[in-house]
Design a protein around this motif. Sequence first.
Motif, PDB file in Angstrom:
ATOM      1  N   VAL A 133       0.836  -1.203   0.000  1.00  0.00           N
ATOM      2  CA  VAL A 133       0.000   0.000   0.000  1.00  0.00           C
ATOM      3  C   VAL A 133       0.874   1.257   0.000  1.00  0.00           C
ATOM      4  CG1 VAL A 133      -1.764   1.294   1.284  1.00  0.00           C
ATOM      5  CG2 VAL A 133      -1.915  -1.189   1.120  1.00  0.00           C
ATOM      6  N   THR A 134       2.055   1.167   0.617  1.00  0.00           N
ATOM      7  CA  THR A 134       2.955   2.322   0.654  1.00  0.00           C
ATOM      8  C   THR A 134       3.257   2.812  -0.756  1.00  0.00           C
ATOM      9  OG1 THR A 134       3.903   1.389   2.655  1.00  0.00           O
ATOM     10  CG2 THR A 134       5.149   3.161   1.595  1.00  0.00           C
ATOM     11  N   ALA A 135       3.596   1.888  -1.647  1.00  0.00           N
ATOM     12  CA  ALA A 135       3.924   2.280  -3.020  1.00  0.00           C
ATOM     13  C   ALA A 135       2.669   2.668  -3.803  1.00  0.00           C
ATOM     14  CB  ALA A 135       4.649   1.130  -3.722  1.00  0.00           C
ATOM     15  N   ASP A 136       1.606   1.865  -3.692  1.00  0.00           N
ATOM     16  CA  ASP A 136       0.359   2.145  -4.432  1.00  0.00           C
ATOM     17  C   ASP A 136      -0.194   3.518  -4.073  1.00  0.00           C
ATOM     18  OD1 ASP A 136       0.603  -0.446  -5.226  1.00  0.00           O
ATOM     19  OD2 ASP A 136      -1.215  -1.178  -4.232  1.00  0.00           O
ATOM     20  N   ALA A 137      -0.328   3.762  -2.768  1.00  0.00           N
ATOM     21  CA  ALA A 137      -0.949   5.005  -2.305  1.00  0.00           C
ATOM     22  C   ALA A 137      -0.079   6.199  -2.666  1.00  0.00           C
ATOM     23  CB  ALA A 137      -1.177   4.942  -0.802  1.00  0.00           C
ATOM     24  N   ALA A 138       1.238   6.041  -2.523  1.00  0.00           N
ATOM     25  CA  ALA A 138       2.144   7.132  -2.881  1.00  0.00           C
ATOM     26  C   ALA A 138       1.978   7.480  -4.354  1.00  0.00           C
ATOM     27  CB  ALA A 138       3.594   6.728  -2.584  1.00  0.00           C
ATOM     28  N   GLY A 139       1.919   6.451  -5.188  1.00  0.00           N
ATOM     29  CA  GLY A 139       1.809   6.667  -6.630  1.00  0.00           C
ATOM     30  C   GLY A 139       0.511   7.351  -7.017  1.00  0.00           C
ATOM     31  N   LEU A 140      -0.606   6.855  -6.490  1.00  0.00           N
ATOM     32  CA  LEU A 140      -1.910   7.434  -6.839  1.00  0.00           C
ATOM     33  C   LEU A 140      -2.018   8.877  -6.350  1.00  0.00           C
ATOM     34  CD1 LEU A 140      -4.327   4.464  -6.130  1.00  0.00           C
ATOM     35  CD2 LEU A 140      -4.131   5.695  -8.301  1.00  0.00           C
ATOM     36  N   CYS A 141      -1.599   9.117  -5.114  1.00  0.00           N
ATOM     37  CA  CYS A 141      -1.697  10.483  -4.575  1.00  0.00           C
ATOM     38  C   CYS A 141      -0.853  11.446  -5.394  1.00  0.00           C
ATOM     39  CB  CYS A 141      -1.276  10.515  -3.109  1.00  0.00           C
ATOM     40  SG  CYS A 141      -2.484   9.737  -2.029  1.00  0.00           S
ATOM     41  N   GLY A 385      -7.841   2.167 -13.808  1.00  0.00           N
ATOM     42  CA  GLY A 385      -6.390   2.023 -13.828  1.00  0.00           C
ATOM     43  C   GLY A 385      -5.862   1.497 -12.514  1.00  0.00           C
ATOM     44  N   ALA A 386      -6.362   1.994 -11.428  1.00  0.00           N
ATOM     45  CA  ALA A 386      -5.922   1.573 -10.099  1.00  0.00           C
ATOM     46  C   ALA A 386      -6.920   2.151  -9.136  1.00  0.00           C
ATOM     47  CB  ALA A 386      -4.526   2.116  -9.806  1.00  0.00           C
ATOM     48  N   GLU A 387      -6.942   1.655  -7.932  1.00  0.00           N
ATOM     49  CA  GLU A 387      -7.875   2.210  -6.963  1.00  0.00           C
ATOM     50  C   GLU A 387      -7.214   2.310  -5.612  1.00  0.00           C
ATOM     51  OE1 GLU A 387     -10.952  -0.870  -6.964  1.00  0.00           O
ATOM     52  OE2 GLU A 387     -10.200  -1.542  -5.023  1.00  0.00           O
ATOM     53  N   ILE A 388      -7.674   3.260  -4.832  1.00  0.00           N
ATOM     54  CA  ILE A 388      -7.137   3.435  -3.485  1.00  0.00           C
ATOM     55  C   ILE A 388      -8.105   2.837  -2.474  1.00  0.00           C
ATOM     56  CG2 ILE A 388      -8.113   5.728  -2.955  1.00  0.00           C
ATOM     57  CD1 ILE A 388      -4.931   6.224  -2.229  1.00  0.00           C
ATOM     58  N   GLY A 389      -9.231   2.325  -2.944  1.00  0.00           N
ATOM     59  CA  GLY A 389     -10.227   1.727  -2.075  1.00  0.00           C
ATOM     60  C   GLY A 389     -11.574   1.767  -2.768  1.00  0.00           C
TER      61      GLY A 389
END
Lengths: 421, 421
Positions: A133-141, A385-389
Amino acid sequence: MDIIDIKTYMQSIGREARAASRLVAKAETGAKNRALTQMAMAIKRDEQRLLDANAGDVENAKARGLEPAMIDRLSLTPKSIASMAEGLLQIAALADPVGEISDLNYRPSGIQVGKMRVPLGVVGIIYEARPNVTADAAGLCLKAGNAAILRGGSEAIRSNQAIAACVKEGLKAAGLPETAIQVIETTDRAAVGELVTMKEFVDVIVPRGGKGLIERISNEARVPVIKHLDGVCHVYIDQGADLEKAIRIADNAKTQRYGTCNTMETLLVHEEIAGEVLPPLCKIYHDKGVELRGDAAARAIVPTMSEAKEEDWYTEYLAPILSVRVVSGVDHAIEHIAVYGSQHTDSIITEDYSHARRFLREVDSSSVMVNASTRFSDGFEYGLGAEIGISTDKIHARGPVGLEGLTSQKFIVLGDGHIRQ
Amino acid sequence: MDIIDIKTYMQSIGREARAASRLVAKAETGAKNRALTQMAMAIKRDEQRLLDANAGDVENAKARGLEPAMIDRLSLTPKSIASMAEGLLQIAALADPVGEISDLNYRPSGIQVGKMRVPLGVVGIIYEARPNVTADAAGLCLKAGNAAILRGGSEAIRSNQAIAACVKEGLKAAGLPETAIQVIETTDRAAVGELVTMKEFVDVIVPRGGKGLIERISNEARVPVIKHLDGVCHVYIDQGADLEKAIRIADNAKTQRYGTCNTMETLLVHEEIAGEVLPPLCKIYHDKGVELRGDAAARAIVPTMSEAKEEDWYTEYLAPILSVRVVSGVDHAIEHIAVYGSQHTDSIITEDYSHARRFLREVDSSSVMVNASTRFSDGFEYGLGAEIGISTDKIHARGPVGLEGLTSQKFIVLGDGHIRQ
């Protein structure tokens, strides 16, 4: 740190994030994409370092006697590291939502009025064991032009710091402020309390994890929360269903994966078709080891079912258990979903046009489907593309939350000396 | 009522609203429009009854020594009653946002994914003296498919109940539940406390009124709030401004109306153009009786200005007072707005393409303008048809909030037996 130090520490994190958010908001798309690409490269290059850091977390977690499912979510593998890097590259490939202008029209006064998509500002992410989640969330934000403050589970602190080092390297390489993505370094619970109440520095909180975590944070927060509670998802097999499609979808919705929020937890079947559809469908469930809990009418057809209790209709099993109810029609199904559902994802199986039309409009859930498996309720499947939740709220974002859910829109007005009369 | 009765009373209101919201959500457009038209007719027909009820409120307010501005807002006239009715007819004429399907596209899996616009559910409106809000808010909430709970100021209770009778008559005539719009009948402050914390029955709160009311409600609320705090609006006259347009807009933005939230409160002027633009502009302000408070550079050009203090830059005067600051360029202007502004509405006056482009992107306000008066920041001027308020939040709705801001979107998925692989 004692509690006063934590307040000071969090305020300082918040102030840095607010300052960084202004720079990231105006960063060019190319710079954000370079940062994401560099992060991915650093993560691939540092595979061994990440595995070593993670081994420390896992060892610690085992010593503390954490349950195997938690240790499974905590563990990194070469494959999961590669997919973290791949995820960042995919985010880099998405269109930049920031600055998109839409609905720009001339008004009778002569001004042009439109909307411009803009970042939210500072996003706080609170999550549990999963280090990816650290990488996913950083990327999306980052791609959505926001600064982020990440607070992972204490059991993943070494892994998260190792990933954060790669994230910061990427930001630096692209000339973006390293404070755009900050990982909270204390495992003290008080830091979360500060994070969710710093209204001056944080614009929205996204909690990711179990229901307990999300409810605790929602109750404490003074900052808006994009939250995802239960997924008590339904499939309703209507009188007008095609039997073959009904069985295929009801099977897939329950058994393709048991532990996900978009898995069906309750099957509703029209009374006139129940005798035909339940025997072959329940045989499939039985062969796959799914425990069935039915109401009286369902048990009259499939006597091997145990009895469903009132609380079963409210339950998100996240396990090979399914509750089954026979209903009198589309009204009864819609009513059951309104009373017991969690406004996540619900699907009707029918060839009846009017029933499909009514179900789509009247079921008040974040995703409503016709003749499709609830398992499709997912950011990738929806093309985000991707989701944060997945938000089960109605305010701001609903359903899978991708880049768009991490932005807002402001009005823009273009004039040529226009004044109000 | 004592406090336990009020809790019971409000829970009952909430439960009724939740039940009504499901019926209003699926009501046909025609029924909603008939209800709105009938409400307007009843209001026109009952003009005398409304005036009588209002006279009672006004008499009472005078006896209690309320200030004249408050009594002015409280008073109904034949003209304001006619415009209340007209407002409802205008809302009837707007397109129905509910059920609108957008972005419906095929995905590689074969499913179609799109979004459907849906009501929020139950909207709580808390307002002060103006009785016309009762009709406006009822109309907007109903057209957007929501049930509403209205809580007006205690000083307007007779007027609000008279208007509510017309609203209920309209609902009844169209076959819609009268509980779709409920007016709280107790003036006890505890009712507000219940309203803003009944998460199970209320989806969003819209407070309308002064800053004090809105801050109090935001602090107390456990339900999401669409809020509108200060309007500290800026006009920045850039070096590249056309002088004639600059003077026209800066005059209009300040003097067209003094008491509105989109009125300019601070004028920023580029140092290289200040000597040319300030003397003629300040003469206009002077002739209109606007008090000017400037920084040292502005006062060097127009010595009759008084000295602006630090707190002036933060102040929403809502009065014929203007603070004036000389800045070094577009960066300085953007920075001033970021520090002192309230993220409401800000305008740049320039013919310089790059400065306009940067200002539009980098100023983080709900409305950002080029060469137009801040006074345009308004739902009618933007073509929303009507507004329930202007949001300075970033989550959910931003800027003027019309029908769309009172709705949400759910995902819809259309398949033909599709399952997830």
